[in-house]
Design a protein around this motif. Sequence first.
Motif, mmCIF file in Angstrom:
data_model
loop_
_atom_site.group_PDB
_atom_site.id
_atom_site.type_symbol
_atom_site.label_atom_id
_atom_site.label_comp_id
_atom_site.label_asym_id
_atom_site.label_seq_id
_atom_site.Cartn_x
_atom_site.Cartn_y
_atom_site.Cartn_z
ATOM 1 N N ASN A 27 9.823 0.887 -2.997
ATOM 2 C CA ASN A 27 8.590 1.589 -2.692
ATOM 3 C C ASN A 27 7.780 1.752 -3.959
ATOM 4 N N PHE A 28 6.715 0.954 -4.083
ATOM 5 C CA PHE A 28 5.908 0.967 -5.291
ATOM 6 C C PHE A 28 4.630 1.771 -5.119
ATOM 7 N N GLY A 29 4.411 2.334 -3.958
ATOM 8 C CA GLY A 29 3.211 3.113 -3.733
ATOM 9 C C GLY A 29 2.039 2.246 -3.318
ATOM 10 N N THR A 30 0.869 2.863 -3.239
ATOM 11 C CA THR A 30 -0.325 2.142 -2.828
ATOM 12 C C THR A 30 -0.981 1.488 -4.038
ATOM 13 N N GLY A 31 -1.844 0.551 -3.768
ATOM 14 C CA GLY A 31 -2.535 -0.140 -4.856
ATOM 15 C C GLY A 31 -1.669 -1.190 -5.489
ATOM 16 N N GLY A 32 -2.033 -1.601 -6.671
ATOM 17 C CA GLY A 32 -1.260 -2.602 -7.391
ATOM 18 C C GLY A 32 -1.682 -4.013 -7.029
ATOM 19 N N TYR A 33 -0.935 -4.965 -7.537
ATOM 20 C CA TYR A 33 -1.273 -6.370 -7.355
ATOM 21 C C TYR A 33 -0.045 -7.198 -6.990
ATOM 22 N N CYS A 34 -0.313 -8.321 -6.335
ATOM 23 C CA CYS A 34 0.692 -9.351 -6.109
ATOM 24 C C CYS A 34 0.388 -10.441 -7.135
ATOM 25 N N ILE A 35 1.425 -10.912 -7.813
ATOM 26 C CA ILE A 35 1.253 -11.902 -8.871
ATOM 27 C C ILE A 35 2.131 -13.118 -8.579
ATOM 28 N N ILE A 43 -3.680 -11.123 -7.182
ATOM 29 C CA ILE A 43 -4.525 -10.670 -6.078
ATOM 30 C C ILE A 43 -4.171 -9.227 -5.735
ATOM 31 N N PRO A 44 -5.116 -8.451 -5.213
ATOM 32 C CA PRO A 44 -4.817 -7.059 -4.846
ATOM 33 C C PRO A 44 -3.759 -6.989 -3.743
ATOM 34 N N HIS A 45 -2.844 -6.037 -3.885
ATOM 35 C CA HIS A 45 -1.814 -5.826 -2.872
ATOM 36 C C HIS A 45 -2.428 -5.190 -1.643
ATOM 37 N N GLN A 46 -2.033 -5.662 -0.465
ATOM 38 C CA GLN A 46 -2.504 -5.090 0.786
ATOM 39 C C GLN A 46 -1.433 -4.166 1.338
ATOM 40 N N ARG A 47 -1.804 -2.944 1.657
ATOM 41 C CA ARG A 47 -0.856 -1.960 2.171
ATOM 42 C C ARG A 47 -0.187 -2.474 3.441
ATOM 43 N N GLY A 48 1.124 -2.361 3.501
ATOM 44 C CA GLY A 48 1.892 -2.779 4.667
ATOM 45 C C GLY A 48 2.271 -4.246 4.683
ATOM 46 N N VAL A 49 1.844 -5.004 3.674
ATOM 47 C CA VAL A 49 2.161 -6.430 3.595
ATOM 48 C C VAL A 49 2.972 -6.670 2.326
ATOM 49 N N LYS A 50 4.199 -7.141 2.469
ATOM 50 C CA LYS A 50 5.031 -7.414 1.303
ATOM 51 C C LYS A 50 4.479 -8.607 0.547
ATOM 52 N N CYS A 51 4.443 -8.487 -0.768
ATOM 53 C CA CYS A 51 3.937 -9.582 -1.602
ATOM 54 C C CYS A 51 4.743 -10.857 -1.392
ATOM 55 N N THR A 52 6.026 -10.722 -1.104
ATOM 56 C CA THR A 52 6.873 -11.910 -0.933
ATOM 57 C C THR A 52 6.547 -12.686 0.340
#
Length: 72
Positions: A27-35, A43-52
């Motif tokens: 659980n990394f919280g809201t916001g952040g980025y997927c790299i 790209i900006p992380h979308q809430r509820g969507v795992k970066c993987t």
Amino acid sequence: MFGRNESIGTGRGLGRGSGHGRNSGGNFGTGGYCICAKCGEKIPHQRGVKCTTVKCPNCSHTMVREELLIRK
């Protein structure tokens, strides 16, 4: 050696921990980025969507949450 209802200590230290640290559930919280670990696209992380589950728009490699790549 020990009779019934006797213990070997204080009962502390046998749990799973307080939940802090790197493997505390992801659980990394809201916001952040997927790299992209391959080409570095961010790209900006979308809430509820795992970066993987997101593919890199540049090279189609699997993306990861930025907190996993940053070393302290």
